[in-house]
Design a protein around this motif. Structure first.
Motif, PDB file in Angstrom:
ATOM      1  N   LYS A 154      -3.161 -22.846 -39.646  1.00  0.00           N
ATOM      2  CA  LYS A 154      -1.704 -22.939 -39.496  1.00  0.00           C
ATOM      3  C   LYS A 154      -1.214 -22.255 -38.221  1.00  0.00           C
ATOM      4  O   LYS A 154      -0.358 -22.793 -37.511  1.00  0.00           O
ATOM      5  N   VAL A 155      -1.754 -21.070 -37.919  1.00  0.00           N
ATOM      6  CA  VAL A 155      -1.276 -20.320 -36.756  1.00  0.00           C
ATOM      7  C   VAL A 155      -2.007 -20.710 -35.470  1.00  0.00           C
ATOM      8  O   VAL A 155      -1.692 -20.182 -34.395  1.00  0.00           O
ATOM      9  N   GLY A 156      -2.989 -21.622 -35.577  1.00  0.00           N
ATOM     10  CA  GLY A 156      -3.685 -22.086 -34.392  1.00  0.00           C
ATOM     11  C   GLY A 156      -4.845 -21.212 -33.957  1.00  0.00           C
ATOM     12  O   GLY A 156      -5.376 -21.384 -32.854  1.00  0.00           O
ATOM     13  N   ALA A 157      -5.266 -20.268 -34.802  1.00  0.00           N
ATOM     14  CA  ALA A 157      -6.413 -19.429 -34.465  1.00  0.00           C
ATOM     15  C   ALA A 157      -7.704 -20.242 -34.457  1.00  0.00           C
ATOM     16  O   ALA A 157      -8.657 -19.893 -33.757  1.00  0.00           O
ATOM     17  N   VAL A 158      -7.728 -21.328 -35.253  1.00  0.00           N
ATOM     18  CA  VAL A 158      -8.854 -22.266 -35.252  1.00  0.00           C
ATOM     19  C   VAL A 158      -8.283 -23.678 -35.279  1.00  0.00           C
ATOM     20  O   VAL A 158      -7.100 -23.888 -35.567  1.00  0.00           O
ATOM     21  N   ASP A 159      -9.136 -24.646 -35.001  1.00  0.00           N
ATOM     22  CA  ASP A 159      -8.706 -26.044 -34.992  1.00  0.00           C
ATOM     23  C   ASP A 159      -8.876 -26.718 -36.344  1.00  0.00           C
ATOM     24  O   ASP A 159      -8.191 -27.704 -36.642  1.00  0.00           O
ATOM     25  N   ALA A 160      -9.806 -26.199 -37.157  1.00  0.00           N
ATOM     26  CA  ALA A 160     -10.107 -26.829 -38.438  1.00  0.00           C
ATOM     27  C   ALA A 160     -10.653 -25.784 -39.398  1.00  0.00           C
ATOM     28  O   ALA A 160     -11.203 -24.757 -38.982  1.00  0.00           O
ATOM     29  N   GLY A 161     -10.493 -26.060 -40.679  1.00  0.00           N
ATOM     30  CA  GLY A 161     -11.018 -25.150 -41.693  1.00  0.00           C
ATOM     31  C   GLY A 161     -11.359 -25.926 -42.944  1.00  0.00           C
ATOM     32  O   GLY A 161     -10.648 -26.861 -43.321  1.00  0.00           O
TER      33      GLY A 161
END
Length: 207
Positions: A132-139
């Motif tokens: 959500k915050v853009g720390a990663v691209d996918a989860g």
């Protein structure tokens, strides 16, 4: 509310809660994210002897991405690209981490994904928050988790099709009020009571 029964709820990853139950020997009901943890609890003599397991709902593993899927994730190989930052939930603590590892290890794909995982989080909700915050691209998350994230969308990968959690509850041996605990478990599992809420919040209730 319906039965004027106060509830005290302790939240946490399935394995963490199981370990806490072993140490504290307190609690009335155990409600992990997957019933494999209830099997472990029974093997460790933590469940009430005659307690049935109350199936509640299913959850499916999906890949959480920002709306519009900017990295165009469609298959597992897309997560292995060098510019994709991936978050997963802890294999040791969270049900989805354990289930994902077990399924992909059986197909020979786990080590590649593990090597490309940017960060492991304690809970599946923390994975969704990172996306959500853009720390990663996918989860990798359960589909029900995304009910509360209107800026994210789910991508169903064929390689994750078998990563399914079966949510269920059981009465604990440590319960000092087993009848009330069983009553609440039955309430959770009732088609016109608890299961309506599971459906409302994005789960797939049992038939």
């Amino acid at each position: 509310r319906d039965y004027k029964t106060p509830l005290q709820i302790q939240y946490g990853p399935s394995q963490t809660l199981l370990a806490a139950l072993e140490v504290s020997s307190t609690g009335d009901l155990y409600l992990p994210a997957d019933d494999s943890y209830l099997t472990l609890a029974r093997e460790r003599d933590l469940l009430a002897g005659a307690s049935p397991v109350y199936p509640l709902a299913k959850m499916q593993a999906v890949v959480a991405v920002a709306k519009g899927n900017p990295k165009h994730i469609a298959r597992l190989d897309d997560l292995l690209q060098g510019d994709v930052r991936l978050a997963q939930a802890s294999v040791e603590a969270a049900a989805i981490g354990k289930l994902t590892r077990d399924v992909l290890a059986a197909s020979g794909q786990w080590e590649k994904l593990h090597a490309r995982t940017t960060v492991y989080k304690t809970t599946v909700n923390e994975v969704a928050n990172d996306v959500k915050v853009g720390a990663v691209d996918a989860g990798i998350v359960f589909d029900a988790v995304l009910h509360d994230y209107d800026t994210l969308e789910a991508v169903a990968l064929p390689e994750l099709e078998l990563v399914t959690a079966h949510v269920a509850a059981a009465v604990l041996k440590s319960s000092g009020q087993p009848r009330q605990a069983m009553h609440f478990a039955r309430y959770l599992a009732a088609r016109d009571k608890g299961l309506t809420k599971y459906r409302e919040f994005g789960f797939h209730p049992v038939d």
